[in-house]
Design a protein around this motif. Sequence first.
Motif, PDB file in Angstrom:
ATOM      1  N   SER A  58     -58.497 -34.589   0.358  1.00  0.00           N
ATOM      2  CA  SER A  58     -58.130 -33.800   1.535  1.00  0.00           C
ATOM      3  C   SER A  58     -57.306 -34.635   2.515  1.00  0.00           C
ATOM      4  O   SER A  58     -56.270 -34.186   3.022  1.00  0.00           O
ATOM      5  CB  SER A  58     -59.401 -33.279   2.218  1.00  0.00           C
ATOM      6  OG  SER A  58     -59.075 -32.567   3.393  1.00  0.00           O
ATOM      7  N   HIS A  83     -51.955 -27.749   1.923  1.00  0.00           N
ATOM      8  CA  HIS A  83     -53.055 -28.722   1.903  1.00  0.00           C
ATOM      9  C   HIS A  83     -54.027 -28.414   0.774  1.00  0.00           C
ATOM     10  O   HIS A  83     -54.425 -29.310   0.021  1.00  0.00           O
ATOM     11  CB  HIS A  83     -53.790 -28.698   3.241  1.00  0.00           C
ATOM     12  CG  HIS A  83     -55.092 -29.412   3.227  1.00  0.00           C
ATOM     13  ND1 HIS A  83     -56.298 -28.756   3.330  1.00  0.00           N
ATOM     14  CD2 HIS A  83     -55.394 -30.725   3.094  1.00  0.00           C
ATOM     15  CE1 HIS A  83     -57.291 -29.630   3.274  1.00  0.00           C
ATOM     16  NE2 HIS A  83     -56.770 -30.826   3.132  1.00  0.00           N
ATOM     17  N   SER A  88     -52.010 -24.975   5.751  1.00  0.00           N
ATOM     18  CA  SER A  88     -53.301 -24.918   5.074  1.00  0.00           C
ATOM     19  C   SER A  88     -53.131 -24.651   3.581  1.00  0.00           C
ATOM     20  O   SER A  88     -53.809 -25.271   2.753  1.00  0.00           O
ATOM     21  CB  SER A  88     -54.172 -23.826   5.698  1.00  0.00           C
ATOM     22  OG  SER A  88     -55.410 -23.735   5.041  1.00  0.00           O
ATOM     23  N   ASP A 147     -58.753 -25.902   8.431  1.00  0.00           N
ATOM     24  CA  ASP A 147     -57.447 -26.560   8.536  1.00  0.00           C
ATOM     25  C   ASP A 147     -56.721 -26.231   9.826  1.00  0.00           C
ATOM     26  O   ASP A 147     -55.922 -27.041  10.321  1.00  0.00           O
ATOM     27  CB  ASP A 147     -56.561 -26.183   7.341  1.00  0.00           C
ATOM     28  CG  ASP A 147     -57.048 -26.798   6.045  1.00  0.00           C
ATOM     29  OD1 ASP A 147     -57.968 -27.637   6.096  1.00  0.00           O
ATOM     30  OD2 ASP A 147     -56.517 -26.434   4.980  1.00  0.00           O
ATOM     31  N   PHE A 176     -53.320 -34.140   3.749  1.00  0.00           N
ATOM     32  CA  PHE A 176     -52.892 -34.060   5.143  1.00  0.00           C
ATOM     33  C   PHE A 176     -51.831 -35.126   5.441  1.00  0.00           C
ATOM     34  O   PHE A 176     -50.839 -34.852   6.135  1.00  0.00           O
ATOM     35  CB  PHE A 176     -54.078 -34.250   6.084  1.00  0.00           C
ATOM     36  CG  PHE A 176     -54.947 -33.041   6.236  1.00  0.00           C
ATOM     37  CD1 PHE A 176     -54.391 -31.796   6.489  1.00  0.00           C
ATOM     38  CD2 PHE A 176     -56.330 -33.144   6.148  1.00  0.00           C
ATOM     39  CE1 PHE A 176     -55.191 -30.658   6.638  1.00  0.00           C
ATOM     40  CE2 PHE A 176     -57.133 -32.024   6.297  1.00  0.00           C
ATOM     41  CZ  PHE A 176     -56.564 -30.787   6.546  1.00  0.00           C
TER      42      PHE A 176
END
Length: 300
Positions: free
Chosen positions: A68, A111, A108, A146, A72
């Motif tokens: 994650s 991501h 989002s 997110d 980002f």
Amino acid sequence: MDRTDSRDTGDERPGEIVSPLRRTFEVGFWVAVTLVNGVANSITVLIDIRRSGLAFAAWEPAVWEFSSGLAFLALVPALLWFTRRFPLHWDTLRRHLPWHLLASVVFSSAHVLAMVAMRELAYAGMGTSYEFGDWSRGLLYEYLKDVRTYVTMVATIEGYRFVRRRLKGEARLLDAPDDVETPPGKIERPERFLVRKLGREFLVAATDIEWLQAAGNYVNLHVRGREYPLRSTIGGIEARLDPARFVRIHRSYMVNLDRVASIEPLDTGDARVLMADGSRLPCSRRYREVLRERVAGGRT
């Protein structure tokens, strides 16, 4: 970094000379945040798993958190570009907020896709498989998390740029005296700009400006090795400056003719302008001949 193109790690523009120290700080900040969050969250999740007696391997929380975080981190350059294109200031909030709402959805989605891809690769490397689950619910769940990260990152970027503008000093046009009226059809040309820096104010003569560079909703005024952002478009300030002294050389650049050292033609039909301060600026082919005529024949 002495060059006219720059990799975006903060709020620099093409043509801006970015010091190695500043670049190291900006890149290091995002990398450090990713590492610290990844380590801290991995340990926290692992502790929760052990307390709950769940059947997960010790390496899995690290894969979840770092996949994650790295996703980002990969999105930072795109977010930097987007916030330059649609900055969130008080005067732009109403106009740009819908674009940011849309961008948060794209942010989002990107991501999640990158995160899931990294997890699948990591699990495959460990001889097992990763299942994201129901995508419709999963995407909604991740978006609700997110969007908070998106707001935090945008606020961090805008806050950093705000501080840098205050440290560099921000310029504005001086207001005309109340008892002086500009005749109809005549453009008021500023002779000086007011610069505010760290609570102090001082004046910069328009003739001292060496070159100007568009930077989103700002135009950077380059004066004696310093750079002062002015809230304006390049076209707006071009209409106010003396055309006998200042000339447009690119959609993002203007120069003071007195500060042009030389013009270097390029094979593409464009040119490179060497300024007296050592800066090398791009000159588009549509402006090249006009610039050569103005430099060769003097100001008109």
